[in-house]
Design a protein around this motif. Sequence first.
Motif, PDB file in Angstrom:
ATOM      1  N   GLY A 106      26.222 -20.351  12.000  1.00 11.10           N
ATOM      2  CA  GLY A 106      25.638 -19.619  10.890  1.00 11.10           C
ATOM      3  C   GLY A 106      26.346 -18.311  10.638  1.00 11.10           C
ATOM      4  N   ASP A 107      25.637 -17.422   9.946  1.00 13.19           N
ATOM      5  CA  ASP A 107      26.209 -16.159   9.494  1.00 13.19           C
ATOM      6  C   ASP A 107      25.378 -14.983   9.987  1.00 13.19           C
ATOM      7  OD1 ASP A 107      28.077 -17.572   7.804  1.00 13.19           O
ATOM      8  OD2 ASP A 107      26.413 -17.916   6.426  1.00 13.19           O
ATOM      9  N   LEU A 108      26.074 -13.933  10.397  1.00 13.16           N
ATOM     10  CA  LEU A 108      25.424 -12.679  10.772  1.00 13.16           C
ATOM     11  C   LEU A 108      25.868 -11.595   9.801  1.00 13.16           C
ATOM     12  CD1 LEU A 108      25.943 -12.392  14.638  1.00 13.16           C
ATOM     13  CD2 LEU A 108      23.982 -13.305  13.415  1.00 13.16           C
ATOM     14  N   PHE A 109      24.923 -10.754   9.421  1.00  9.20           N
ATOM     15  CA  PHE A 109      25.215  -9.558   8.636  1.00  9.20           C
ATOM     16  C   PHE A 109      24.728  -8.380   9.460  1.00  9.20           C
ATOM     17  CE2 PHE A 109      25.139 -12.928   5.595  1.00  9.20           C
ATOM     18  CZ  PHE A 109      26.130 -12.597   4.683  1.00  9.20           C
ATOM     19  N   VAL A 110      25.632  -7.427   9.717  1.00  8.33           N
ATOM     20  CA  VAL A 110      25.313  -6.271  10.533  1.00  8.33           C
ATOM     21  C   VAL A 110      25.548  -5.016   9.702  1.00  8.33           C
ATOM     22  CG1 VAL A 110      25.891  -4.961  12.617  1.00  8.33           C
ATOM     23  CG2 VAL A 110      25.979  -7.469  12.654  1.00  8.33           C
ATOM     24  N   SER A 111      24.551  -4.140   9.668  1.00  7.46           N
ATOM     25  CA  SER A 111      24.692  -2.866   8.970  1.00  7.46           C
ATOM     26  C   SER A 111      25.370  -1.859   9.886  1.00  7.46           C
ATOM     27  CB  SER A 111      23.326  -2.327   8.539  1.00  7.46           C
ATOM     28  OG  SER A 111      23.458  -0.984   8.108  1.00  7.46           O
ATOM     29  N   ILE A 112      26.539  -1.418   9.479  1.00  8.39           N
ATOM     30  CA  ILE A 112      27.259  -0.404  10.259  1.00  8.39           C
ATOM     31  C   ILE A 112      26.489   0.918  10.237  1.00  8.39           C
ATOM     32  CG2 ILE A 112      28.768   0.388   8.374  1.00  8.39           C
ATOM     33  CD1 ILE A 112      31.041   0.506  10.514  1.00  8.39           C
ATOM     34  N   ASP A 113      25.830   1.199   9.112  1.00  2.80           N
ATOM     35  CA  ASP A 113      25.045   2.432   9.021  1.00  2.80           C
ATOM     36  C   ASP A 113      23.893   2.428  10.019  1.00  2.80           C
ATOM     37  OD1 ASP A 113      26.643   3.354   6.871  1.00  2.80           O
ATOM     38  OD2 ASP A 113      25.395   2.290   5.417  1.00  2.80           O
ATOM     39  N   LYS A 114      23.177   1.312  10.107  1.00  2.00           N
ATOM     40  CA  LYS A 114      22.063   1.203  11.059  1.00  2.00           C
ATOM     41  C   LYS A 114      22.575   1.269  12.499  1.00  2.00           C
ATOM     42  CE  LYS A 114      18.113   0.871   8.925  1.00  2.00           C
ATOM     43  NZ  LYS A 114      17.063   1.843   9.167  1.00  2.00           N
ATOM     44  N   ALA A 115      23.712   0.655  12.755  1.00  2.00           N
ATOM     45  CA  ALA A 115      24.275   0.693  14.106  1.00  2.00           C
ATOM     46  C   ALA A 115      24.573   2.134  14.520  1.00  2.00           C
ATOM     47  CB  ALA A 115      25.535  -0.166  14.188  1.00  2.00           C
ATOM     48  N   ILE A 116      25.127   2.910  13.605  1.00  2.00           N
ATOM     49  CA  ILE A 116      25.419   4.317  13.890  1.00  2.00           C
ATOM     50  C   ILE A 116      24.117   5.096  14.111  1.00  2.00           C
ATOM     51  CG2 ILE A 116      26.312   6.466  12.890  1.00  2.00           C
ATOM     52  CD1 ILE A 116      28.434   4.624  11.441  1.00  2.00           C
ATOM     53  N   GLU A 117      23.137   4.909  13.214  1.00  2.00           N
ATOM     54  CA  GLU A 117      21.848   5.600  13.316  1.00  2.00           C
ATOM     55  C   GLU A 117      21.145   5.271  14.632  1.00  2.00           C
ATOM     56  OE1 GLU A 117      19.403   4.478   9.942  1.00  2.00           O
ATOM     57  OE2 GLU A 117      21.056   4.885   8.553  1.00  2.00           O
ATOM     58  N   GLN A 118      21.106   3.984  14.973  1.00  2.00           N
ATOM     59  CA  GLN A 118      20.366   3.546  16.154  1.00  2.00           C
ATOM     60  C   GLN A 118      21.070   3.956  17.448  1.00  2.00           C
ATOM     61  OE1 GLN A 118      18.103  -0.134  13.916  1.00  2.00           O
ATOM     62  NE2 GLN A 118      19.556  -0.676  15.487  1.00  2.00           N
ATOM     63  N   ALA A 119      22.389   3.978  17.445  1.00  2.00           N
ATOM     64  CA  ALA A 119      23.115   4.442  18.630  1.00  2.00           C
ATOM     65  C   ALA A 119      22.735   5.888  18.925  1.00  2.00           C
ATOM     66  CB  ALA A 119      24.619   4.312  18.409  1.00  2.00           C
ATOM     67  N   GLU A 120      22.677   6.687  17.875  1.00  3.07           N
ATOM     68  CA  GLU A 120      22.298   8.092  18.046  1.00  3.07           C
ATOM     69  C   GLU A 120      20.833   8.205  18.491  1.00  3.07           C
ATOM     70  OE1 GLU A 120      21.837  11.778  15.031  1.00  3.07           O
ATOM     71  OE2 GLU A 120      23.840  10.858  15.053  1.00  3.07           O
ATOM     72  N   GLU A 121      19.964   7.423  17.853  1.00  2.00           N
ATOM     73  CA  GLU A 121      18.535   7.456  18.176  1.00  2.00           C
ATOM     74  C   GLU A 121      18.267   7.043  19.624  1.00  2.00           C
ATOM     75  OE1 GLU A 121      14.538   4.934  16.898  1.00  2.00           O
ATOM     76  OE2 GLU A 121      16.146   5.168  15.421  1.00  2.00           O
TER      77      GLU A 121
END
Length: 159
Positions: free
Chosen positions: A95-110
């Motif tokens: 299948g297919d995955l869609f990953v938000s780079i913005d969310k990844a950055i936000e959540q890494a910081e959080e």
Amino acid sequence: MEIILYDETTRLKAEEEQLITELLDFAAEKLSLEPTAEISVTIVDNKRIQEINKTYRNKDYATDVISFAMEDEHEDEEAWIIPDEEAFDLPRVLGDLFVSIDKAIEQAEEYGHSFKRELGFLVVHGLLHLNGYDHMTDADEKEMFALQEEILKEYGLER
């Protein structure tokens, strides 16, 4: 495993692209997936993932990862004609995955860990969803998250 990686944002660095492919290969081996299995991963921004989330899940907000499995369970299996992939020598398309780079950055910081750790977490999480794992019940969540952490730890992406 055949991994098709698209970066719609053009914000991924070469080592982050390499991390995604190596980690997915590592996880696929851990899950005993066929070497010919295929997956696509698309890196998007918050605006794009919100559009996808709204269109396909009727949820109008940005999320971190969305997976679209090609092998969903059906209520009435007899209504579906599923060809024998081996008879046609076809790869197993997960299948297919869609990953938000913005969310990844936000959540890494959080969460207080690296962007690479968060990116790895999201692609492994999505891969597990594509392979039937879910977190709708407490028992399912415990199983999925334990496997997810085991894969990340063995690969070397700890918090």
